[in-house]
Design a protein around this motif. Structure first.
Motif, short mmCIF file in Angstrom:
data_model
loop_
_atom_site.label_atom_id
_atom_site.label_comp_id
_atom_site.label_asym_id
_atom_site.label_seq_id
_atom_site.Cartn_x
_atom_site.Cartn_y
_atom_site.Cartn_z
N GLY A 258 0.81 -1.22 0.00
CA GLY A 258 0.00 0.00 0.00
C GLY A 258 0.84 1.26 0.00
N VAL A 259 1.95 1.25 0.75
CA VAL A 259 2.85 2.41 0.78
C VAL A 259 3.49 2.62 -0.60
CG1 VAL A 259 4.97 3.34 1.78
CG2 VAL A 259 3.28 2.24 3.25
N ALA A 260 3.87 1.51 -1.25
CA ALA A 260 4.45 1.61 -2.60
C ALA A 260 3.44 2.23 -3.56
CB ALA A 260 4.89 0.24 -3.10
N GLU A 261 2.17 1.80 -3.48
CA GLU A 261 1.14 2.38 -4.35
C GLU A 261 0.98 3.87 -4.08
OE1 GLU A 261 -2.50 0.20 -4.00
OE2 GLU A 261 -1.54 -1.73 -4.40
N HIS A 262 1.06 4.25 -2.80
CA HIS A 262 0.95 5.67 -2.47
C HIS A 262 2.08 6.48 -3.11
CE1 HIS A 262 0.38 9.30 0.01
NE2 HIS A 262 1.70 9.29 0.15
N HIS A 263 3.31 5.98 -2.97
CA HIS A 263 4.45 6.70 -3.55
C HIS A 263 4.35 6.73 -5.08
CE1 HIS A 263 6.92 7.65 -0.07
NE2 HIS A 263 6.64 6.46 0.43
N LEU A 264 3.88 5.65 -5.68
CA LEU A 264 3.73 5.63 -7.13
C LEU A 264 2.69 6.64 -7.58
CD1 LEU A 264 4.24 4.44 -9.95
CD2 LEU A 264 2.57 2.66 -9.41
N GLU A 265 1.59 6.71 -6.87
CA GLU A 265 0.56 7.68 -7.23
C GLU A 265 1.09 9.11 -7.15
OE1 GLU A 265 -4.12 8.79 -6.20
OE2 GLU A 265 -3.02 7.37 -4.93
N GLN A 266 1.85 9.40 -6.09
CA GLN A 266 2.43 10.74 -5.97
C GLN A 266 3.40 11.02 -7.12
OE1 GLN A 266 1.40 12.99 -3.62
NE2 GLN A 266 -0.07 11.36 -3.19
N LEU A 267 4.21 10.01 -7.48
CA LEU A 267 5.17 10.17 -8.57
C LEU A 267 4.44 10.48 -9.88
CD1 LEU A 267 8.12 9.81 -9.69
CD2 LEU A 267 7.52 7.42 -10.07
N LEU A 268 3.39 9.73 -10.16
CA LEU A 268 2.65 9.92 -11.41
C LEU A 268 1.93 11.27 -11.43
CD1 LEU A 268 1.18 6.32 -11.82
CD2 LEU A 268 3.03 7.35 -13.17
N VAL A 290 -3.82 5.23 -16.21
CA VAL A 290 -3.00 6.44 -16.41
C VAL A 290 -3.17 6.92 -17.84
CG1 VAL A 290 -0.68 7.41 -16.33
CG2 VAL A 290 -1.32 5.60 -14.72
N LYS A 291 -3.49 8.21 -17.97
CA LYS A 291 -3.56 8.84 -19.28
C LYS A 291 -2.44 9.86 -19.41
CE LYS A 291 -6.52 11.56 -22.38
NZ LYS A 291 -7.81 12.29 -22.51
N MET A 292 -1.65 9.74 -20.47
CA MET A 292 -0.53 10.64 -20.69
C MET A 292 -0.99 11.90 -21.42
SD MET A 292 1.62 8.63 -19.29
CE MET A 292 3.20 9.45 -19.59
N VAL A 293 -0.21 12.94 -21.33
CA VAL A 293 -0.51 14.17 -22.07
C VAL A 293 -0.54 13.89 -23.57
CG1 VAL A 293 0.36 16.48 -22.63
CG2 VAL A 293 0.47 15.65 -20.26
N SER A 294 0.25 12.92 -24.02
CA SER A 294 0.30 12.56 -25.44
C SER A 294 -0.98 11.88 -25.91
CB SER A 294 1.48 11.62 -25.69
OG SER A 294 1.29 10.39 -24.99
N GLY A 295 -1.83 11.48 -24.97
CA GLY A 295 -3.05 10.78 -25.31
C GLY A 295 -2.98 9.27 -25.08
N LYS A 296 -1.79 8.73 -24.88
CA LYS A 296 -1.65 7.30 -24.62
C LYS A 296 -2.23 6.96 -23.26
CE LYS A 296 2.61 6.65 -27.34
NZ LYS A 296 4.03 6.25 -27.28
N THR A 297 -2.78 5.76 -23.14
CA THR A 297 -3.31 5.29 -21.86
C THR A 297 -2.64 3.97 -21.49
OG1 THR A 297 -5.14 4.13 -22.94
CG2 THR A 297 -5.54 6.40 -22.24
N TYR A 298 -2.46 3.78 -20.17
CA TYR A 298 -1.82 2.57 -19.68
C TYR A 298 -2.58 2.03 -18.47
CZ TYR A 298 2.23 4.18 -22.39
OH TYR A 298 3.06 4.60 -23.40
N LYS A 299 -2.73 0.72 -18.42
CA LYS A 299 -3.18 0.02 -17.22
C LYS A 299 -1.92 -0.37 -16.45
CE LYS A 299 -5.43 -2.96 -19.72
NZ LYS A 299 -6.27 -4.12 -20.12
N VAL A 300 -1.77 0.17 -15.25
CA VAL A 300 -0.51 0.02 -14.50
C VAL A 300 -0.75 -0.81 -13.25
CG1 VAL A 300 1.36 1.23 -13.32
CG2 VAL A 300 0.34 2.22 -15.38
N GLU A 301 0.09 -1.80 -13.05
CA GLU A 301 0.08 -2.63 -11.85
C GLU A 301 1.35 -2.34 -11.05
OE1 GLU A 301 -1.30 -5.87 -9.27
OE2 GLU A 301 -2.24 -4.52 -10.72
N CYS A 302 1.19 -2.08 -9.75
CA CYS A 302 2.32 -1.76 -8.88
C CYS A 302 2.76 -3.02 -8.14
CB CYS A 302 1.93 -0.67 -7.88
SG CYS A 302 3.25 -0.18 -6.74
N LYS A 303 4.06 -3.32 -8.18
CA LYS A 303 4.61 -4.47 -7.49
C LYS A 303 5.92 -4.06 -6.80
CE LYS A 303 1.62 -7.67 -8.74
NZ LYS A 303 0.76 -8.33 -7.75
#
Length: 391
Positions: A258-268, A290-303
């Motif tokens: 959960g802490v890793a997900e929190h830090h990842l969210e802040q980073l993104l 996650v949607k990028m400014v370029s328009g690309k979208t990603y499904k991201v899994e944190c591990k």
């Protein structure tokens, strides 16, 4: 070494200081601006400075400050876009001896080490656990951009690299990072509460960072620190809850996730190339859209990456579920199309909350189930530190 009393208390060494009445006055003004009424202030010619403060709620706080002046003097071989504070009390010949930070053995009073930037109107809070004993003669530097953000938002938190120096063989922090909090005067009592909690719970730099970020949006003036909803539900103190987590391996693993997900969210969210971040928190789903400014979208899994490396030195990350469905051994392994990207947190092997990103389409397949990912993936040179650079 002088042995004097401050506010009737023996906090250890008390230093005679001169030309610091403006710092003393700044502390008093800040205590009042943050919703307190100063009942007692120690002698401005002595350091540390003790303030006894009462709030409208009838809460009382005792605060022991080690204040140091922050200036904009030009320093040779230092960048021009920074301010500087130096820890200095007493004469230089006394700096080589140990200077422990004063503590209240009862845990009632809070001890704080702060830089005071009177010109810019902000405080710079150092981690009192890491800077004890006081390394006299050592300077600390803050970028102008961080000063500006503290002025704008009122409460700015960031992690700063902590490296060995000529007077210190090891980094001050075991993670080589320390958490800095810069804030306007009206947040002084909030900072005292943060330091009180960080000290009582013995928070390490990553958890101190999370606690400080969580306080960013609290109302500054006159706010009482309420018990967390989990403290109420479990009928336990926050320290008891943390001790339970620390004593049970499965709980610790889950919390680190959960802490890793929190830090990842802040980073993104702080990444200018990211347009939008949605945390899902849904069973059997990936962690973020996650949607990028370029328009690309990603499904991201944190591990979380494994603390152990391959023999060749590569990091590795486990990419599988905790258990399989009954009668379906393949269900423990993720389908290749379950998410687009794995964000591997490198805290376990490095002690730092850094992330690298890898595409699932490039990852190794399970030897028995070709449509599933192998349970352990090497973090190769194809993985990148910036989601915007993933191909």
């Amino acid at each position: 070494m002088e042995r004097e009393l401050v506010a009737g208390r023996n906090f250890g060494e008390v230093y005679r200081v001169t030309n610091r009445t403006d710092l003393h006055a700044f502390l008093i003004t800040a205590a009042e601006a943050s919703g307190g009424r100063v009942l007692y202030a120690s002698d401005p010619g002595r350091a540390p400075v003790y303030l006894g403060v009462q709030l409208d709620s009838d809460e009382r706080m005792g605060m022991l400050f080690y204040p140091f002046r922050v200036t904009r003097n030009t320093i040779r071989k230092r960048p021009a876009d920074e301010v500087r504070g130096q820890l200095r009390y007493g004469s230089e010949e006394t700096w080589k001896r140990v200077h422990p930070v004063g503590r209240d053995v009862a845990g009632v009073d809070s001890t704080m080490i702060v830089g005071i930037d009177i010109e810019d109107g902000i405080f710079i809070g150092l981690d009192a656990n890491l800077w004890d004993p006081l390394p006299m003669g050592i300077s600390f530097y803050i970028k102008d951009a961080d000063v500006a953000e503290a002025q704008r938002s009122g409460w700015h938190v960031w992690e700063k690299a902590n490296k060995p120096g000529t007077k210190r063989q090891q980094p001050r922090s075991p993670t080589s990072l320390e958490t800095i909090v810069a804030f306007r005067p009206e947040r002084l009592l909030d900072y005292a509460r943060l330091e009180r909690r960080a000290t009582s719970l013995r928070l390490d730099p990553p958890l101190r960072y999370s606690a400080a970020v969580a306080m960013a949006n609290q109302v500054a003036v006159g706010k009482i620190q309420q018990r967390h909803v989990l403290e109420e539900q479990f009928a336990l103190s926050s320290e008891q809850i943390l001790n339970i987590i620390n004593g049970r391996n499965r709980l610790s693993v889950a919390v680190r996730g959960g802490v890793a997900e929190h830090h990842l969210e802040q980073l993104l969210r702080n990444d200018p190339s990211v347009d939008r971040v949605d945390r899902l928190d849904v069973d059997a789903m990936h962690d973020f859209d996650v949607k990028m400014v370029s328009g690309k979208t990603y499904k991201v899994e944190c591990k979380n990456a494994s603390p152990k490396r391959y023999q060749g030195g590569e990091y590795k990350v486990e990419v599988q579920k905790t258990r399989a469905s009954k009668g379906d051994p393949a269900s423990r392994f993720y389908a290749v199309e379950a998410f687009d990207v794995v964000a591997a947190c490198l805290f376990s092997p490095t002690g730092q909350w850094d992330f690298v990103f890898g595409r699932t389409s490039d990852m190794q397949r399970h030897k028995d189930f070709p449509d599933r990912l192998a349970p352990v993936q090497p973090i190769t040179s194809a993985w990148v530190a910036d989601l915007n650079n993933i191909e």
